[in-house]
Motif scaffolding. Sequence first.
Motif, PDB file in Angstrom:
ATOM      1  N   MET A   1       0.843  -1.197   0.000  1.00  0.00           N
ATOM      2  CA  MET A   1       0.000   0.000   0.000  1.00  0.00           C
ATOM      3  C   MET A   1       0.881   1.251   0.000  1.00  0.00           C
ATOM      4  SD  MET A   1      -3.069   1.029   2.625  1.00  0.00           S
ATOM      5  CE  MET A   1      -2.004   1.564   3.953  1.00  0.00           C
ATOM      6  N   ILE A   2       0.513   2.233  -0.808  1.00  0.00           N
ATOM      7  CA  ILE A   2       1.270   3.480  -0.880  1.00  0.00           C
ATOM      8  C   ILE A   2       0.934   4.348   0.324  1.00  0.00           C
ATOM      9  CG2 ILE A   2       1.822   5.489  -2.292  1.00  0.00           C
ATOM     10  CD1 ILE A   2       0.549   4.016  -4.652  1.00  0.00           C
ATOM     11  N   VAL A   3       1.963   4.864   0.966  1.00  0.00           N
ATOM     12  CA  VAL A   3       1.784   5.781   2.093  1.00  0.00           C
ATOM     13  C   VAL A   3       2.222   7.167   1.632  1.00  0.00           C
ATOM     14  CG1 VAL A   3       2.469   6.318   4.457  1.00  0.00           C
ATOM     15  CG2 VAL A   3       2.198   3.925   3.740  1.00  0.00           C
ATOM     16  N   LEU A   4       1.296   8.110   1.680  1.00  0.00           N
ATOM     17  CA  LEU A   4       1.578   9.450   1.161  1.00  0.00           C
ATOM     18  C   LEU A   4       2.792  10.078   1.833  1.00  0.00           C
ATOM     19  CD1 LEU A   4       0.882  11.864  -0.604  1.00  0.00           C
ATOM     20  CD2 LEU A   4      -0.831  12.546   1.092  1.00  0.00           C
ATOM     21  N   ASP A   5       2.926   9.896   3.127  1.00  0.00           N
ATOM     22  CA  ASP A   5       4.036  10.520   3.849  1.00  0.00           C
ATOM     23  C   ASP A   5       5.397   9.964   3.443  1.00  0.00           C
ATOM     24  OD1 ASP A   5       2.332  12.192   5.187  1.00  0.00           O
ATOM     25  OD2 ASP A   5       2.232  10.984   7.003  1.00  0.00           O
ATOM     26  N   ASP A   6       5.408   8.818   2.746  1.00  0.00           N
ATOM     27  CA  ASP A   6       6.678   8.260   2.268  1.00  0.00           C
ATOM     28  C   ASP A   6       7.165   8.948   0.992  1.00  0.00           C
ATOM     29  OD1 ASP A   6       6.711   6.465   4.338  1.00  0.00           O
ATOM     30  OD2 ASP A   6       5.929   4.786   3.162  1.00  0.00           O
ATOM     31  N   LEU A   7       6.274   9.674   0.313  1.00  0.00           N
ATOM     32  CA  LEU A   7       6.614  10.312  -0.964  1.00  0.00           C
ATOM     33  C   LEU A   7       7.100  11.727  -0.677  1.00  0.00           C
ATOM     34  CD1 LEU A   7       3.469   9.073  -2.936  1.00  0.00           C
ATOM     35  CD2 LEU A   7       5.727   8.000  -2.824  1.00  0.00           C
ATOM     36  N   VAL A   8       8.307  11.819  -0.192  1.00  0.00           N
ATOM     37  CA  VAL A   8       8.827  13.095   0.308  1.00  0.00           C
ATOM     38  C   VAL A   8       9.650  13.814  -0.763  1.00  0.00           C
ATOM     39  CG1 VAL A   8       8.852  12.306   2.690  1.00  0.00           C
ATOM     40  CG2 VAL A   8      10.875  11.960   1.259  1.00  0.00           C
ATOM     41  N   ILE A   9       9.752  15.119  -0.598  1.00  0.00           N
ATOM     42  CA  ILE A   9      10.598  15.929  -1.471  1.00  0.00           C
ATOM     43  C   ILE A   9      12.052  15.512  -1.266  1.00  0.00           C
ATOM     44  CG2 ILE A   9      11.417  18.268  -1.945  1.00  0.00           C
ATOM     45  CD1 ILE A   9       8.682  19.269  -0.951  1.00  0.00           C
ATOM     46  N   PRO A  10      12.787  15.253  -2.333  1.00  0.00           N
ATOM     47  CA  PRO A  10      14.200  14.880  -2.173  1.00  0.00           C
ATOM     48  C   PRO A  10      14.976  15.959  -1.412  1.00  0.00           C
ATOM     49  CG  PRO A  10      13.472  14.490  -4.416  1.00  0.00           C
ATOM     50  CD  PRO A  10      12.363  15.241  -3.735  1.00  0.00           C
ATOM     51  N   SER A  11      15.852  15.527  -0.545  1.00  0.00           N
ATOM     52  CA  SER A  11      16.619  16.461   0.297  1.00  0.00           C
ATOM     53  C   SER A  11      17.871  16.928  -0.433  1.00  0.00           C
ATOM     54  CB  SER A  11      16.990  15.784   1.620  1.00  0.00           C
ATOM     55  OG  SER A  11      15.837  15.413   2.321  1.00  0.00           O
ATOM     56  N   THR A  12      17.668  17.710  -1.497  1.00  0.00           N
ATOM     57  CA  THR A  12      18.799  18.249  -2.250  1.00  0.00           C
ATOM     58  C   THR A  12      18.619  19.745  -2.413  1.00  0.00           C
ATOM     59  OG1 THR A  12      17.792  18.045  -4.465  1.00  0.00           O
ATOM     60  CG2 THR A  12      18.895  16.078  -3.576  1.00  0.00           C
ATOM     61  N   THR A  13      19.733  20.419  -2.651  1.00  0.00           N
ATOM     62  CA  THR A  13      19.700  21.865  -2.847  1.00  0.00           C
ATOM     63  C   THR A  13      18.872  22.234  -4.072  1.00  0.00           C
ATOM     64  OG1 THR A  13      21.878  22.083  -1.827  1.00  0.00           O
ATOM     65  CG2 THR A  13      21.134  23.907  -3.199  1.00  0.00           C
ATOM     66  N   ALA A  14      19.009  21.470  -5.152  1.00  0.00           N
ATOM     67  CA  ALA A  14      18.268  21.762  -6.378  1.00  0.00           C
ATOM     68  C   ALA A  14      16.765  21.591  -6.168  1.00  0.00           C
ATOM     69  CB  ALA A  14      18.750  20.867  -7.518  1.00  0.00           C
ATOM     70  N   SER A  15      16.373  20.572  -5.412  1.00  0.00           N
ATOM     71  CA  SER A  15      14.947  20.366  -5.147  1.00  0.00           C
ATOM     72  C   SER A  15      14.361  21.531  -4.358  1.00  0.00           C
ATOM     73  CB  SER A  15      14.743  19.058  -4.374  1.00  0.00           C
ATOM     74  OG  SER A  15      15.121  17.948  -5.146  1.00  0.00           O
TER      75      SER A  15
END
Length: 200
Positions: A1-15
């Motif tokens: 099952m997909i958990v929305l909170d797992d789909l996080v913004i990548p922790s990079t400067t460009a992001s």
Amino acid sequence: MIVLDDLVIPSTTASAAALELASAYQSPSLQSHSHRVFIWAAAYAREHDIAYDAELLFVAAMLHDIGLVPEFDNHTLSFEEAAGHIARVFATGAGWPAARRDRLAEVIVRHMWPEVDATTDPEGHLISRAAALDIAGKNPDDFTPAFRAEVLAKHPRLNLVEEFLTCFKSQATRKPTSSAARAINSNLDSRMLTNPLDAN
């Protein structure tokens, strides 16, 4: 099952910079749409075991419609081509190598293609499919009603339909050979007005 909170913004400067840029220029409706495109894309990839570059996917999602805003609306190019150029400039400033800058622009341009091959361009495939769902309601059964409702509660659609159709009709009038013109001529308005996401 997909958990929305797992789909996080990548922790990079460009992001972080892409999010800041998109938030500065896009309306709340377009910005919320950009977030949903990233979520639909990342969630679909998880469901179908599609390997992808998370930073590239996020930056493309944030900037794929930047060519629609007045400050970046090109008077001759289709909005996705203009967005590709803007993204290439952004990626240059972010220090990305030339090949990666080109990939970003390619993914953004291809989001208006009817189909993108997942094996040769996973990010392009994911953004194209996600945008088609969010704008025209294509393949809503990719996700459960419960997951769709959770995403829409976190990133509501606001006045996306009205705003997007106004943008596309303006593009179509001024650029009759553009992708926006083709979309309007293919009854985009009726597809947007009957998008099942708005019935959630």
